[in-house]
Enzyme design. Structure first.
Site, PDB file in Angstrom:
ATOM      1  N   HIS A   6     -35.843  59.240  -6.615  1.00  0.00           N
ATOM      2  CA  HIS A   6     -34.815  59.643  -6.129  1.00  0.00           C
ATOM      3  C   HIS A   6     -34.303  58.814  -4.867  1.00  0.00           C
ATOM      4  O   HIS A   6     -34.699  59.224  -3.859  1.00  0.00           O
ATOM      5  CB  HIS A   6     -34.926  61.206  -5.720  1.00  0.00           C
ATOM      6  CG  HIS A   6     -33.602  61.959  -5.393  1.00  0.00           C
ATOM      7  ND1 HIS A   6     -33.645  63.201  -5.501  1.00  0.00           N
ATOM      8  CD2 HIS A   6     -32.400  61.467  -5.161  1.00  0.00           C
ATOM      9  CE1 HIS A   6     -32.288  63.635  -5.352  1.00  0.00           C
ATOM     10  NE2 HIS A   6     -31.563  62.647  -4.855  1.00  0.00           N
ATOM     11  N   HIS A   8     -30.676  56.676  -3.531  1.00  0.00           N
ATOM     12  CA  HIS A   8     -29.147  56.354  -3.601  1.00  0.00           C
ATOM     13  C   HIS A   8     -28.822  55.148  -2.649  1.00  0.00           C
ATOM     14  O   HIS A   8     -29.222  55.176  -1.511  1.00  0.00           O
ATOM     15  CB  HIS A   8     -28.266  57.597  -3.374  1.00  0.00           C
ATOM     16  CG  HIS A   8     -28.488  58.959  -3.949  1.00  0.00           C
ATOM     17  ND1 HIS A   8     -28.423  58.982  -5.420  1.00  0.00           N
ATOM     18  CD2 HIS A   8     -29.071  60.230  -3.698  1.00  0.00           C
ATOM     19  CE1 HIS A   8     -28.851  60.125  -5.724  1.00  0.00           C
ATOM     20  NE2 HIS A   8     -29.045  60.940  -4.689  1.00  0.00           N
ATOM     21  N   ARG A  72     -24.484  56.491  -4.693  1.00  0.00           N
ATOM     22  CA  ARG A  72     -24.475  57.483  -3.698  1.00  0.00           C
ATOM     23  C   ARG A  72     -23.726  58.736  -4.355  1.00  0.00           C
ATOM     24  O   ARG A  72     -22.536  58.647  -4.987  1.00  0.00           O
ATOM     25  CB  ARG A  72     -23.246  57.041  -2.616  1.00  0.00           C
ATOM     26  CG  ARG A  72     -23.110  58.009  -1.501  1.00  0.00           C
ATOM     27  CD  ARG A  72     -22.531  57.408  -0.376  1.00  0.00           C
ATOM     28  NE  ARG A  72     -22.624  58.388   0.841  1.00  0.00           N
ATOM     29  CZ  ARG A  72     -22.087  57.819   2.206  1.00  0.00           C
ATOM     30  NH1 ARG A  72     -21.746  56.822   2.167  1.00  0.00           N
ATOM     31  NH2 ARG A  72     -22.338  58.567   3.024  1.00  0.00           N
ATOM     32  N   HIS A 224     -34.334  67.898  -5.147  1.00  0.00           N
ATOM     33  CA  HIS A 224     -34.276  68.655  -4.039  1.00  0.00           C
ATOM     34  C   HIS A 224     -35.453  69.617  -4.210  1.00  0.00           C
ATOM     35  O   HIS A 224     -35.252  70.975  -3.833  1.00  0.00           O
ATOM     36  CB  HIS A 224     -33.006  69.269  -3.533  1.00  0.00           C
ATOM     37  CG  HIS A 224     -31.875  68.302  -3.688  1.00  0.00           C
ATOM     38  ND1 HIS A 224     -30.921  68.306  -4.703  1.00  0.00           N
ATOM     39  CD2 HIS A 224     -31.714  67.163  -3.148  1.00  0.00           C
ATOM     40  CE1 HIS A 224     -30.096  67.389  -4.539  1.00  0.00           C
ATOM     41  NE2 HIS A 224     -30.387  66.498  -3.815  1.00  0.00           N
ATOM     42  N   GLU A 283     -35.253  60.785  -1.446  1.00  0.00           N
ATOM     43  CA  GLU A 283     -33.831  60.770  -1.140  1.00  0.00           C
ATOM     44  C   GLU A 283     -33.606  60.343  -0.077  1.00  0.00           C
ATOM     45  O   GLU A 283     -32.561  60.612   0.743  1.00  0.00           O
ATOM     46  CB  GLU A 283     -32.965  62.053  -1.332  1.00  0.00           C
ATOM     47  CG  GLU A 283     -31.781  61.999  -1.685  1.00  0.00           C
ATOM     48  CD  GLU A 283     -30.984  63.479  -1.898  1.00  0.00           C
ATOM     49  OE1 GLU A 283     -31.368  64.547  -1.426  1.00  0.00           O
ATOM     50  OE2 GLU A 283     -30.056  63.420  -2.510  1.00  0.00           O
ATOM     51  N   ARG A 289     -31.372  62.409   8.132  1.00  0.00           N
ATOM     52  CA  ARG A 289     -32.025  61.192   8.747  1.00  0.00           C
ATOM     53  C   ARG A 289     -32.653  61.321   9.713  1.00  0.00           C
ATOM     54  O   ARG A 289     -33.017  60.140  10.198  1.00  0.00           O
ATOM     55  CB  ARG A 289     -30.680  60.373   8.675  1.00  0.00           C
ATOM     56  CG  ARG A 289     -29.841  60.101   7.376  1.00  0.00           C
ATOM     57  CD  ARG A 289     -28.682  58.991   7.396  1.00  0.00           C
ATOM     58  NE  ARG A 289     -27.983  59.129   6.319  1.00  0.00           N
ATOM     59  CZ  ARG A 289     -27.210  58.233   5.725  1.00  0.00           C
ATOM     60  NH1 ARG A 289     -26.784  57.245   6.567  1.00  0.00           N
ATOM     61  NH2 ARG A 289     -26.517  58.302   4.542  1.00  0.00           N
TER      62      ARG A 289
HETATM   63 ZN   LIG Z   1     -29.572  62.747  -4.605  1.00  0.00          ZN
END
Ligand SMILES: [Zn+2]
Length: 340
Positions: A6, A8, A72, A224, A283, A289
């Site tokens: 996962h 993006h 994204r 998630h 992810e 972040r």
């Molecule tokens: Zn995602």
């Protein structure tokens, strides 16, 4: 080998956003706007720079080998414009992902977005999936269960509307990550309640309908960490027993990633969900972040949590590598080429 299922392209060079901004401006001024596909002005050097300072840097620092890489998610924004809007935008985004994987075949494998559009037939999504897989070597796709962007007025995932897409996925042997995009409903915050609510909703739609039995080869990854599903496993299992739904068969079709950003969440995930149904994912670079002040680690450095939660080396290898190879059979990992 560590496969992150996962990731993006959240750090695209400015030419990508500029193309999209112009498209959105045109369709805002004229909702029937078709326009042209045109070209996105991005150089290979810009792509390299955008990755070397972000995803690639973190991949190396954290010890992952290969990321299944898609456009994204929050930018898919299928609710914007009309059918043509999503078609041109998805084509560009997928072609950009292909360029990334050509530049870094050892680090990334391509996963596409689809040109879904509220109220439009699913045909163009089927066509783009076929183009990406058969012409560009993609190994998976992201399917947005709510292309309305948080309004949820479209057909649920068990509706026959989706059947041609599920059929094509089975035929091409590619899985889907069930992944919503940006919310345009202010009740839902995109990467918080909208994402996690959609994850839970997708699982519930599969459970209450039993529709996956009609598609024996269909595989979903619910991202998630599966939203609320692992935490409420007993609720779903108990409801299934009360209602006569088949709970166990979902484990032939549904997998959960490890994009859960604290240790005890991952501990619960691996305790509750069978190990064969868990795929390593982080992810990054994504919704969270920062660094957790309690641990000193990046919240989304999920490898640390998985390492701590799974002590058995075979089980760890399943989560880091073997399950992903099983769920993504088109992913061919060899000495120098990762993409089939
Ligand atoms: Zn995602």
């Amino acid at each position: 080998m560590i496969i992150d299922c996962h990731g993006h392209y959240t750090t695209t060079p400015p030419g990508v956003g500029a193309w999209r901004d112009a498209q959105v401006a045109a369709v805002t001024a004229n909702p029937g706007h078709v326009g042209e596909k045109g070209s996105v002005d991005v150089t290979d050097d810009e792509i390299r720079e955008s990755l070397e300072t972000a995803q690639l840097k973190l991949q190396r620092e954290r010890g992952a080998d290969l990321t299944l890489f898609s456009p994204r998610a929050s930018w898919m924004a299928h609710h914007i414009g009309n059918e043509h809007t999503s078609r041109f935008w998805s084509q560009h985004q997928n072609e950009l992902i292909r360029r990334v994987c050509d530049l870094y075949p050892d680090n990334f494998a391509p996963v596409c977005q689809l040109p879904q559009s509220p109220g439009a037939p699913i045909d163009s999504s089927v066509a783009e999936l076929e183009r990406c897989v058969t012409e560009m070597g993609f190994v998976g796709c992201n399917v947005n269960p709510d292309p309305t962007g948080g309004m949820w007025t479209g057909p649920p995932l068990w509706d026959r509307y989706w059947a041609p897409l599920w059929d094509k996925m089975c035929e091409l042997a590619v899985p889907a990550m069930i992944h919503v995009s940006a919310s345009c409903n202010e009740n839902f915050f995109t990467t918080g309640s909208h994402y996690l609510g959609a994850d839970t909703t997708a699982f519930m739609q599969a459970l209450s309908s039993g529709f996956m039995k009609d598609f024996p080869e269909l595989r979903w990854i619910i991202p998630h960490g599966g939203g609320a599903v692992p935490y409420h496993w007993g609720r779903f299992k108990g409801m299934a027993e009360d209602k006569g739904w088949d709970f166990d068969h979902l484990l032939d079709h549904i997998y959960f990633d490890t994009c859960v950003y604290h240790q005890r969440g991952i501990d619960l995930l691996v305790d509750v969900v069978p190990i064969d149904n868990i795929l390593f994912g982080s992810e990054m670079v994504g919704a969270v972040r920062g660094i957790d002040p309690d641990t000193g680690n990046y919240y989304d450095d999920t490898k640390i949590y998985v390492d701590a939660a799974i002590t058995d080396t075979t089980d760890r290898r399943r989560v880091f590598e073997l399950n992903a190879r099983r769920v993504f059979p088109r992913l061919i990992v060899s000495e120098d080429v990762h993409v089939g």
